[in-house]
Design a protein around this motif. Structure first.
Motif, PDB file in Angstrom:
ATOM      1  N   GLU A 125      40.438  23.391  66.085  1.00  0.00           N
ATOM      2  CA  GLU A 125      39.298  22.585  66.499  1.00  0.00           C
ATOM      3  C   GLU A 125      38.004  23.408  66.592  1.00  0.00           C
ATOM      4  O   GLU A 125      37.098  23.055  67.342  1.00  0.00           O
ATOM      5  CB  GLU A 125      39.581  21.888  67.832  1.00  0.00           C
ATOM      6  N   SER A 126      37.931  24.488  65.851  1.00  0.00           N
ATOM      7  CA  SER A 126      36.707  25.297  65.820  1.00  0.00           C
ATOM      8  C   SER A 126      36.704  26.182  64.586  1.00  0.00           C
ATOM      9  O   SER A 126      37.765  26.477  64.019  1.00  0.00           O
ATOM     10  CB  SER A 126      36.575  26.147  67.090  1.00  0.00           C
ATOM     11  N   ILE A 127      35.498  26.595  64.181  1.00  0.00           N
ATOM     12  CA  ILE A 127      35.318  27.443  63.012  1.00  0.00           C
ATOM     13  C   ILE A 127      34.341  28.563  63.377  1.00  0.00           C
ATOM     14  O   ILE A 127      33.287  28.299  63.971  1.00  0.00           O
ATOM     15  CB  ILE A 127      34.787  26.641  61.803  1.00  0.00           C
ATOM     16  N   THR A 140      29.372  29.552  65.683  1.00  0.00           N
ATOM     17  CA  THR A 140      30.664  28.977  66.051  1.00  0.00           C
ATOM     18  C   THR A 140      30.538  27.464  66.045  1.00  0.00           C
ATOM     19  O   THR A 140      29.710  26.911  66.763  1.00  0.00           O
ATOM     20  CB  THR A 140      31.113  29.449  67.448  1.00  0.00           C
ATOM     21  N   LEU A 141      31.325  26.825  65.234  1.00  0.00           N
ATOM     22  CA  LEU A 141      31.351  25.358  65.182  1.00  0.00           C
ATOM     23  C   LEU A 141      32.467  24.893  66.101  1.00  0.00           C
ATOM     24  O   LEU A 141      33.654  24.980  65.758  1.00  0.00           O
ATOM     25  CB  LEU A 141      31.578  24.873  63.748  1.00  0.00           C
ATOM     26  N   LEU A 142      32.098  24.425  67.279  1.00  0.00           N
ATOM     27  CA  LEU A 142      33.062  24.011  68.282  1.00  0.00           C
ATOM     28  C   LEU A 142      33.314  22.514  68.210  1.00  0.00           C
ATOM     29  O   LEU A 142      32.496  21.752  67.699  1.00  0.00           O
ATOM     30  CB  LEU A 142      32.564  24.383  69.682  1.00  0.00           C
ATOM     31  N   ASN A 143      34.472  22.120  68.727  1.00  0.00           N
ATOM     32  CA  ASN A 143      34.848  20.702  68.816  1.00  0.00           C
ATOM     33  C   ASN A 143      34.818  20.003  67.467  1.00  0.00           C
ATOM     34  O   ASN A 143      34.395  18.854  67.349  1.00  0.00           O
ATOM     35  CB  ASN A 143      33.925  19.982  69.806  1.00  0.00           C
ATOM     36  N   THR A 144      35.256  20.711  66.430  1.00  0.00           N
ATOM     37  CA  THR A 144      35.417  20.057  65.133  1.00  0.00           C
ATOM     38  C   THR A 144      36.630  19.129  65.206  1.00  0.00           C
ATOM     39  O   THR A 144      37.507  19.308  66.051  1.00  0.00           O
ATOM     40  CB  THR A 144      35.614  21.099  64.030  1.00  0.00           C
ATOM     41  N   PRO A 145      36.708  18.118  64.345  1.00  0.00           N
ATOM     42  CA  PRO A 145      37.859  17.207  64.378  1.00  0.00           C
ATOM     43  C   PRO A 145      39.171  17.978  64.230  1.00  0.00           C
ATOM     44  O   PRO A 145      39.217  19.005  63.543  1.00  0.00           O
ATOM     45  CB  PRO A 145      37.610  16.290  63.179  1.00  0.00           C
ATOM     46  N   PRO A 146      40.234  17.529  64.892  1.00  0.00           N
ATOM     47  CA  PRO A 146      41.522  18.226  64.796  1.00  0.00           C
ATOM     48  C   PRO A 146      41.918  18.486  63.344  1.00  0.00           C
ATOM     49  O   PRO A 146      41.925  17.577  62.512  1.00  0.00           O
ATOM     50  CB  PRO A 146      42.491  17.254  65.484  1.00  0.00           C
ATOM     51  N   ASN A 147      42.228  19.735  63.062  1.00  0.00           N
ATOM     52  CA  ASN A 147      42.521  20.174  61.698  1.00  0.00           C
ATOM     53  C   ASN A 147      43.749  21.077  61.748  1.00  0.00           C
ATOM     54  O   ASN A 147      43.659  22.290  61.594  1.00  0.00           O
ATOM     55  CB  ASN A 147      41.297  20.915  61.138  1.00  0.00           C
ATOM     56  N   PRO A 148      44.939  20.503  61.982  1.00  0.00           N
ATOM     57  CA  PRO A 148      46.137  21.315  62.226  1.00  0.00           C
ATOM     58  C   PRO A 148      46.553  22.179  61.054  1.00  0.00           C
ATOM     59  O   PRO A 148      47.261  23.169  61.248  1.00  0.00           O
ATOM     60  CB  PRO A 148      47.212  20.269  62.569  1.00  0.00           C
ATOM     61  N   SER A 161      26.897  29.974  49.899  1.00  0.00           N
ATOM     62  CA  SER A 161      28.021  30.026  50.840  1.00  0.00           C
ATOM     63  C   SER A 161      28.278  28.675  51.478  1.00  0.00           C
ATOM     64  O   SER A 161      28.296  28.526  52.705  1.00  0.00           O
ATOM     65  CB  SER A 161      27.780  31.086  51.926  1.00  0.00           C
ATOM     66  N   TYR A 162      28.491  27.661  50.653  1.00  0.00           N
ATOM     67  CA  TYR A 162      28.827  26.346  51.181  1.00  0.00           C
ATOM     68  C   TYR A 162      30.240  26.364  51.765  1.00  0.00           C
ATOM     69  O   TYR A 162      31.172  26.897  51.167  1.00  0.00           O
ATOM     70  CB  TYR A 162      28.734  25.274  50.100  1.00  0.00           C
ATOM     71  N   LEU A 163      30.367  25.741  52.923  1.00  0.00           N
ATOM     72  CA  LEU A 163      31.652  25.604  53.596  1.00  0.00           C
ATOM     73  C   LEU A 163      31.973  24.120  53.703  1.00  0.00           C
ATOM     74  O   LEU A 163      31.143  23.334  54.161  1.00  0.00           O
ATOM     75  CB  LEU A 163      31.580  26.234  54.991  1.00  0.00           C
ATOM     76  N   ALA A 164      33.168  23.742  53.276  1.00  0.00           N
ATOM     77  CA  ALA A 164      33.610  22.351  53.375  1.00  0.00           C
ATOM     78  C   ALA A 164      34.811  22.273  54.304  1.00  0.00           C
ATOM     79  O   ALA A 164      35.735  23.096  54.210  1.00  0.00           O
ATOM     80  CB  ALA A 164      33.971  21.801  51.998  1.00  0.00           C
ATOM     81  N   TYR A 165      34.797  21.274  55.210  1.00  0.00           N
ATOM     82  CA  TYR A 165      35.910  21.088  56.121  1.00  0.00           C
ATOM     83  C   TYR A 165      35.972  19.618  56.530  1.00  0.00           C
ATOM     84  O   TYR A 165      35.000  18.867  56.362  1.00  0.00           O
ATOM     85  CB  TYR A 165      35.778  21.994  57.350  1.00  0.00           C
ATOM     86  N   PRO A 166      37.114  19.159  57.063  1.00  0.00           N
ATOM     87  CA  PRO A 166      37.244  17.737  57.413  1.00  0.00           C
ATOM     88  C   PRO A 166      36.269  17.329  58.511  1.00  0.00           C
ATOM     89  O   PRO A 166      36.105  18.031  59.515  1.00  0.00           O
ATOM     90  CB  PRO A 166      38.697  17.617  57.887  1.00  0.00           C
ATOM     91  N   PRO A 194      43.206  10.829  55.530  1.00  0.00           N
ATOM     92  CA  PRO A 194      42.786  12.202  55.866  1.00  0.00           C
ATOM     93  C   PRO A 194      42.896  13.144  54.677  1.00  0.00           C
ATOM     94  O   PRO A 194      43.702  12.942  53.760  1.00  0.00           O
ATOM     95  CB  PRO A 194      43.759  12.598  56.986  1.00  0.00           C
ATOM     96  N   LEU A 195      42.104  14.187  54.697  1.00  0.00           N
ATOM     97  CA  LEU A 195      42.031  15.138  53.594  1.00  0.00           C
ATOM     98  C   LEU A 195      43.268  16.034  53.556  1.00  0.00           C
ATOM     99  O   LEU A 195      43.871  16.352  54.581  1.00  0.00           O
ATOM    100  CB  LEU A 195      40.789  16.009  53.728  1.00  0.00           C
ATOM    101  N   ALA A 196      43.621  16.465  52.331  1.00  0.00           N
ATOM    102  CA  ALA A 196      44.750  17.368  52.142  1.00  0.00           C
ATOM    103  C   ALA A 196      44.364  18.624  51.373  1.00  0.00           C
ATOM    104  O   ALA A 196      45.022  19.653  51.513  1.00  0.00           O
ATOM    105  CB  ALA A 196      45.892  16.658  51.417  1.00  0.00           C
ATOM    106  N   ALA A 197      43.303  18.565  50.553  1.00  0.00           N
ATOM    107  CA  ALA A 197      42.927  19.713  49.738  1.00  0.00           C
ATOM    108  C   ALA A 197      41.439  19.662  49.419  1.00  0.00           C
ATOM    109  O   ALA A 197      40.873  18.569  49.233  1.00  0.00           O
ATOM    110  CB  ALA A 197      43.743  19.767  48.445  1.00  0.00           C
ATOM    111  N   LEU A 198      40.828  20.851  49.338  1.00  0.00           N
ATOM    112  CA  LEU A 198      39.404  20.986  49.017  1.00  0.00           C
ATOM    113  C   LEU A 198      39.199  22.237  48.184  1.00  0.00           C
ATOM    114  O   LEU A 198      39.888  23.244  48.396  1.00  0.00           O
ATOM    115  CB  LEU A 198      38.560  21.103  50.294  1.00  0.00           C
ATOM    116  N   THR A 199      38.252  22.206  47.251  1.00  0.00           N
ATOM    117  CA  THR A 199      37.883  23.410  46.516  1.00  0.00           C
ATOM    118  C   THR A 199      36.525  23.233  45.866  1.00  0.00           C
ATOM    119  O   THR A 199      36.169  22.124  45.451  1.00  0.00           O
ATOM    120  CB  THR A 199      38.941  23.770  45.453  1.00  0.00           C
TER     121      THR A 199
END
Length: 460
Positions: A125-127, A140-148, A161-166, A194-199
């Motif tokens: 839940e953070s990056i 610090t990206l806090l409280n991001t959506p649950p990303n188990p 430096s693009y960053l992609a996340y759910p 929900p997402l499963a893969a990114l590139t």
């Protein structure tokens, strides 16, 4: 282009204590010239410059139960996370055989991504975004959506430096974040599930995504977030997409899953007006389907507009984790597939006609003898004393404030490091940041202050 597959992380069913046996994780580096393999006893680095020969350029047995290992291009910089200490990330200079530093986080590390500008650590839940040249924590990206699963992607192109996340745990929304300027670029409503893969592609102008259903793969323009392509992997069954990867020229996209089939899609624009081709029979039929699709419901018309695979590969087994990448090896386009049972398959790709790819070579990454040695090695699970006695980041952050803070340590920005009203202290890096001089040795690792490497964040 960087692709990673993990054996399930700390305590996962396919981790060091599960049926995956020796396999912990596998990852191709950013330009697919190297393969990193994490095992129960440590990690290995392989060179991918030849088809017939697979060179193991480095093997380490110092860190057991590795479930994350990432190499920065063809440099000496390697990031390792062990399930023995899943809250801690180790950074090594493997050619010198030295540990540069180690950092601890409040929860288990699920993924680490890096390019020549940034190092990104993903928790559930953070990056955390670091400057890779001195390991200063920039944001610090806090409280991001649950990303188990720790799903995220960092562009190889360090100019942005693009960053992609759910962006959601219930639908397939993608957050595209500029890790250089530390700002959100766009939100992309990519899928219903929900997402499963990114590139990203190499130039970071396109982003590919897949959902947990695994039937449709979509490609979006970056930074606009407009949908460019939609590919259908299949309709008969839902699958788990384990990896996506663009070719170096961005013309092809490969996708592997828990099935025996690896798909390769071709980025072909089907726009109007292509000269004499407009009068051909194929163009007439295509125009007819395009017109007819507007009269059907959205789901039906969407399926009619989706392109099928340009080329495929059928593996010998299904149901196991694997990763794939497209690379130029010995001047020819190849598909590389690394599987959880310790094999690397190299296929030839016909860029003109596609079809079924031809197997060029198969290599064994680890075998039965190695697995037996790992099982019988009682020292493989030992953890060094200093690593256990060093206070963790979570413990430090939880300490009550004893008075006003008179100085802030380098390595953290106060706005990005705040948690519950407290200022997060610096990671365990008392001796100062590390210098990565890409121009000379790429990267020679020296300590900026005393050049000795001493300090709490580094263990001899």
């Amino acid at each position: 282009m960087e692709t990673t597959a993990s054996g399930g992380g700390p305590g996962g069913p396919d981790g060091p204590d599960g049926p995956g046996r020796g396999f912990g994780c596998a990852s191709f580096n950013q330009d697919s010239t190297s393969l990193a393999l994490g095992t129960r006893t440590g990690y290995k680095l392989f060179s991918l410059t030849m088809v017939e020969k697979l060179d193991c350029i480095h093997e380490s047995v110092e860190t057991p139960d590795v479930y994350i290992v990432e190499r920065l291009f063809s440099s000496s910089l390697v990031v390792v996370v062990s399930s023995s200490i899943p809250l801690r990330m180790y950074i090594y200079h493997f050619k010198k055989g030295t540990e540069i530093c180690n950092y601890s986080y409040p929860n288990n590390i699920l993924a680490v991504k890096l390019n020549r500008q940034r190092l990104v650590v993903c928790l559930e839940e953070s990056i955390y975004i670091h400057n890779i040249k001195d390991m200063e924590l920039l944001q610090t990206l806090l409280n991001t959506p649950p990303n188990p699963s720790g799903l995220c992607a960092l562009s190889v192109n360090h100019s942005n430096s693009y960053l992609a996340y759910p962006g959601s745990a219930t639908i397939g929304e993608i957050v595209v974040y500029d890790a250089n300027n530390l700002t959100t670029v766009t939100l992309i409503p990519a899928h219903d599930s929900p997402l499963a893969a990114l590139t990203f592609n190499v130039s970071a102008t396109r982003l590919a995504s897949a959902s947990e259903k695994g039937t449709v793969i979509r490609v979006f323009s970056i930074p606009e977030g407009q949908r460019l392509f939609e590919f259908r992997r299949g309709m008969k069954r839902y699958v788990t997409i384990s990896s996506l990867s663009f070719s170096p020229d961005g013309q092809f996209l490969c996708a592997s899953s828990n099935t025996e089939t690896v798909h390769i899609f071709k980025m072909e624009q089907t726009g109007p007006s292509r000269g004499d081709e407009d009068s051909s029979w194929g163009a007439y039929v295509g125009k007819m389907f395009s017109t007819a699709s507007s009269y059907f419901p959205a789901q039906v018309s969407g399926m009619m507009s989706q392109d099928r695979a340009f080329a495929t590969v059928h593996l010998l087994a299904s149901g196991q984790k694997n990763i794939c990448t497209l690379a130029i090896v010995q001047k020819l386009p190849r598909l590389l597939v690394a599987t959880a049972d310790g094999q690397l398959f190299i296929y030839n790709l016909d860029p003109q006609d596609g079809g079924e790819c031809v197997l060029a070579q198969k290599h064994r990454l680890f075998g039965v003898d190695e697995d037996q040695a790992e099982v019988s090695d009682p020292e493989g699970s030992k953890v060094t004393g200093p690593a256990q006695t060093c206070p963790t980041y979570a413990a430090t952050a939880a300490l009550p404030a004893t008075g006003p803070i008179t100085a802030t340590l380098t390595g953290y920005s106060e706005d990005g490091g705040a948690k519950k009203g407290e200022i997060i202290p610096e990671h365990e890096f008392a001796a100062g940041p590390v210098c990565l001089d890409d121009e000379n040795e790429f990267p020679p690792i020296n300590w900026c202050r005393d050049r000795t490497g001493g300090g709490q964040g580094r263990h001899s």
